[in-house]
Design an enzyme around this catalytic site. Sequence first.
Site, PDB file in Angstrom:
ATOM      1  N   CYS B 181       1.677  -2.954   5.293  1.00 24.61           N
ATOM      2  CA  CYS B 181       0.367  -3.044   4.638  1.00 24.61           C
ATOM      3  C   CYS B 181       0.426  -4.155   3.603  1.00 24.61           C
ATOM      4  O   CYS B 181      -0.515  -4.922   3.411  1.00 24.61           O
ATOM      5  CB  CYS B 181       0.028  -1.742   3.919  1.00 24.61           C
ATOM      6  SG  CYS B 181       0.104  -0.275   4.926  1.00 24.61           S
ATOM      7  N   HIS B 185      -1.937  -7.040   1.817  1.00 28.15           N
ATOM      8  CA  HIS B 185      -2.607  -6.406   0.683  1.00 28.15           C
ATOM      9  C   HIS B 185      -1.772  -6.323  -0.587  1.00 28.15           C
ATOM     10  O   HIS B 185      -1.902  -5.367  -1.352  1.00 28.15           O
ATOM     11  CB  HIS B 185      -3.098  -5.017   1.081  1.00 28.15           C
ATOM     12  CG  HIS B 185      -4.227  -5.042   2.067  1.00 28.15           C
ATOM     13  ND1 HIS B 185      -5.464  -5.572   1.773  1.00 28.15           N
ATOM     14  CD2 HIS B 185      -4.299  -4.634   3.357  1.00 28.15           C
ATOM     15  CE1 HIS B 185      -6.242  -5.462   2.842  1.00 28.15           C
ATOM     16  NE2 HIS B 185      -5.567  -4.906   3.825  1.00 28.15           N
ATOM     17  N   ARG B 230      -9.874   4.357   8.822  1.00 27.71           N
ATOM     18  CA  ARG B 230      -9.483   3.096   8.183  1.00 27.71           C
ATOM     19  C   ARG B 230      -7.953   2.902   8.276  1.00 27.71           C
ATOM     20  O   ARG B 230      -7.460   1.856   8.649  1.00 27.71           O
ATOM     21  CB  ARG B 230      -9.979   3.105   6.735  1.00 27.71           C
ATOM     22  CG  ARG B 230      -9.608   1.936   5.856  1.00 27.71           C
ATOM     23  CD  ARG B 230     -10.105   0.615   6.333  1.00 27.71           C
ATOM     24  NE  ARG B 230      -9.253   0.052   7.351  1.00 27.71           N
ATOM     25  CZ  ARG B 230      -9.492  -1.059   8.027  1.00 27.71           C
ATOM     26  NH1 ARG B 230     -10.581  -1.750   7.809  1.00 27.71           N
ATOM     27  NH2 ARG B 230      -8.675  -1.495   8.935  1.00 27.71           N
ATOM     28  N   CYS B 234      -5.666   0.275  10.440  1.00 28.39           N
ATOM     29  CA  CYS B 234      -4.695  -0.601   9.786  1.00 28.39           C
ATOM     30  C   CYS B 234      -3.372  -0.557  10.547  1.00 28.39           C
ATOM     31  O   CYS B 234      -2.727  -1.584  10.742  1.00 28.39           O
ATOM     32  CB  CYS B 234      -4.454  -0.164   8.346  1.00 28.39           C
ATOM     33  SG  CYS B 234      -5.819  -0.543   7.252  1.00 28.39           S
TER      34      CYS B 234
END
Lengths: 104, 273
Positions: B181, B185, B230, B234
């Site tokens: 992730c 991010h 969501r 991802c």
Amino acid sequence: MPNPMKIRATVKDGVTEVKILMQHDMETGLRKEADGTLIPAWFITEVKAQYQGRTVMEAQFGQSVSKNPYLLFRFKGGAAGEKVSVSWVDNKGESRTDEATIAA
Amino acid sequence: MRTKQTYKALLLLALSASFAAVAAETAVTDSDRIEQYREMISDGNPAEFDEMRGEELWKKAAGPNKVSLEQCDLGKGAGVVKGAYAELPKFFKDTQQVQDLESRLLTCMTTLQGFTEDEIAAKPFASEKKASDISSLATYVVGQSKGIKMAVSTKHPKVKESYEIGKRIFNYRAGPYDFACSTCHATTGVRIRMQDLPNLSHNKKDAQTAYTTWPAYRVSQGLTRSFQWRLNDCFRQQRFPEPKFASEATVALTTFLAVSANGAEFAGPGLKR
């Protein structure tokens, strides 16, 4: 029976603002299923808003309008507590009419 | 000499004009325009239809036991929906687990209404063809926390543990692309195509904005998407194996992200491109 609309109407300085959110698939007729079959066109063709029996807004919609369309318009006049009604018709002849009370 | 000076002046003029043009152009960025668009249709968010559907489902007697979910305890007592989402995930005594909203709804739908877990997990997300009940229920519950400050407590050791696991998952690089992730991010000011990528681990404001605007109606998909969706997506984008719906790992990641958003007013369900 088609799904209801959400309508909000507020009056300020003698002008009523109406916000309409419609629930509709708005299929263009150009999209295909995974197996290649065409999804038939299905969209709202006409939207009409009435206030005290008078048409205050009339619109013609086509395929280019998005799914679940949102429309905002203003008209002169209107007072808190009075009603605005909105109705739409689609190309299958289905229709829906909803009402909202104008808020101050 | 004179002409040289005139040239100089002209050149300066031309330069300053072009600088002004560049400045004007950068003043309105693509993300500003996206923001403008969001603002324009913010009071016409079709997620409201999903909220309405969820509310009906919440109050309707359903399942083999023919009961509604009005006795479901989301952490603030049986049947309390208002503000519940702002405090989730939480440790629940009855299940002895840290649960996010969707895993808690799953518990209620199985224990109260008598559905089997497999029945619900078979249709955890909405699709174009068919709405998902658990997803709509989540949209409804989430909407009841609008305007309430996020306050997820990590006092309970199990929640703290979940947070730490979530943080590790966030930074865990794996899969065929060696992705985590954090690959997208954990840096400020990066974007993918036109979308700004929020920095979820080092920028409080980004983390808050991102978390408080999910679940959201995706205009490009014409669907309201839940938070579990969501995360699931991802993982798909990272080419990880698909996580199990409402699994410990997804809840841990949710705990990490929810805690990072603490203090911000919840603003969902949101609206995304």
